[in-house]
Scaffold this active site. Sequence first.
Site, PDB file in Angstrom:
ATOM      1  N   ASN A 459       2.111  -1.341  -1.109  1.00 39.65           N
ATOM      2  CA  ASN A 459       0.697  -0.941  -1.178  1.00 39.65           C
ATOM      3  C   ASN A 459       0.330   0.431  -0.638  1.00 39.65           C
ATOM      4  O   ASN A 459      -0.706   0.987  -1.108  1.00 39.65           O
ATOM      5  CB  ASN A 459      -0.083  -2.090  -0.651  1.00 39.65           C
ATOM      6  CG  ASN A 459       0.342  -3.563  -1.409  1.00 39.65           C
ATOM      7  OD1 ASN A 459       0.083  -3.499  -2.511  1.00 39.65           O
ATOM      8  ND2 ASN A 459       0.641  -4.414  -0.581  1.00 39.65           N
ATOM      9  N   TYR A 460       1.068   0.802   0.303  1.00 36.63           N
ATOM     10  CA  TYR A 460       0.637   1.928   1.058  1.00 36.63           C
ATOM     11  C   TYR A 460       1.426   3.446   1.056  1.00 36.63           C
ATOM     12  O   TYR A 460       0.927   4.188   1.373  1.00 36.63           O
ATOM     13  CB  TYR A 460       0.356   1.685   2.598  1.00 36.63           C
ATOM     14  CG  TYR A 460      -1.060   0.759   2.666  1.00 36.63           C
ATOM     15  CD1 TYR A 460      -1.999   1.112   2.466  1.00 36.63           C
ATOM     16  CD2 TYR A 460      -0.749  -0.544   3.101  1.00 36.63           C
ATOM     17  CE1 TYR A 460      -3.078   0.235   2.725  1.00 36.63           C
ATOM     18  CE2 TYR A 460      -1.793  -1.375   3.278  1.00 36.63           C
ATOM     19  CZ  TYR A 460      -2.946  -1.136   3.129  1.00 36.63           C
ATOM     20  OH  TYR A 460      -3.955  -2.018   2.946  1.00 36.63           O
TER      21      TYR A 460
END
Length: 502
Positions: A459-460
Amino acid sequence: MLEHDYTSKEIFNKNFFSDWRKEMTEEERKHIKDLKNCDFKEMHKYFEMKNEERKNMTKEEKLEIKKKNEEILNEYGFCMMDHHKQRVGNFKIEPPGLFRGRGDHPKQGKLKKRVMPEEVTINIGKDAKVPDPPAGHKWKKVICDDTVTWLACWIENIQGSYKYVMLNPTSRLKGEKDWRKYETARKLKECVDKIREDYRKDWKSKEMRLRQRGVALYFIDKLALRAGHEKDDDTADTVGCCSLRVEHIKLHEEWEDKECVVEFDFLGKDSVRYRNFVPIEKRAFKNMKLFMEGKQEGDDLFDRLTTTSVNKYLSELMEGLSAKVFRTFNASLTLQDQLQKLTNPEDNVNAKILSYNRANRAVAILCNHQRTAPKTFEKSMSNLQLKISDKKKTVKEAKKELKALRVKAKESKSESNNKAVEKKKAQVQRLEEQLFKLEVTATDKEENKEIALGTSKLNYLDPRITVAWCKKFEVPIEKAYNKTQREKFAWAIDMAGEDFVF
């Protein structure tokens, strides 16, 4: 769930019993008044037996199940979007069960009810065939809304939140969305110095609201804190930066060998505890003292601030900027910097992957992606140590044999003895590589015990950083990403060259 940790928690049992009583008949309610007097062992035994049956299935039985699952997947697992066949993500609705939640969720143990077709809205193309609902049922609604990306939705009964059937992460739509997210984070690099300069100026503002916003942005930037949002009373008491209370903060003029240290202690997303001692700039520390003056434990630290106002301000500074973009930006930069520091081009592939995981771990620590050490950790670790011990003995024996062969070859000077030496030498090298790989795995396992690497990876972290690193240092991409991750980041694998810089 009898042997699960959850059933030892008072709140879990209380919520379960309360919901169970609502499902009972009048007669049952008269008899069943205390969960402690209930014995579920017979049911538990039945499910364990079923589990064993599954484990002991024949190859043919397993193949039959696999075939049925593939038929279901072929029927429900794909859709047509803009004339392209796309994989659907979670096309099965969760069965009824007991809600667990993460961390110490106040609703754990409550009954997740069965979702009926009458609760489900289908979102489909105008001329497409509407899927048949189960016999005797009908859908809540059938709509055609091409401004959203979900294919079906319903409201679950625990939190009252919407659940969706979406496209698979490998779909074109998700890939484009991912790419846009990381490009927005990269764009922040161009204006982050100005933003930092501005929030430091705000620390001296005559207006308290601006001072609070300046310090909050400093924490969102420096510590990758989530912004936090307003919540109902019956949800877990989790907070983010803007919703911090005085009780979550302690100020230390000195802590160990550092000055101006803020001690954070609060429950973050999914009720994961965030505890950190952070040295901060003197001016920000003075402001923190000011914000806490005359306040009680339960008072808001940033009482002139809301998440909405912070995100509105950020979006004015740069299109699409939010607290989450800061998190993605700092996470990706941390990975890139750590990979530059930790990677030794001379290392073999296993050592390089250890460096990669250590860089990833630095990001997980920054983002507070913790996990509880798996129950099987000690056992699998001791099995690994046994393998290492056995491999060391094998290496030692092989080296001894090599030494003896060298002596023999020196004395006889025959060609066949020289060949035997070379063969044994290659075997020793192979065994040493195997031992090194086992030792690297053990180090990695130990360091990862309480850190979850998957969340930030998915996700990051801009996947192009990982792809470029793999290409530059000749590490096979499957060593960094598993099959699912490779499918999700196919766009990055095709796009990024070894010279990509975030």
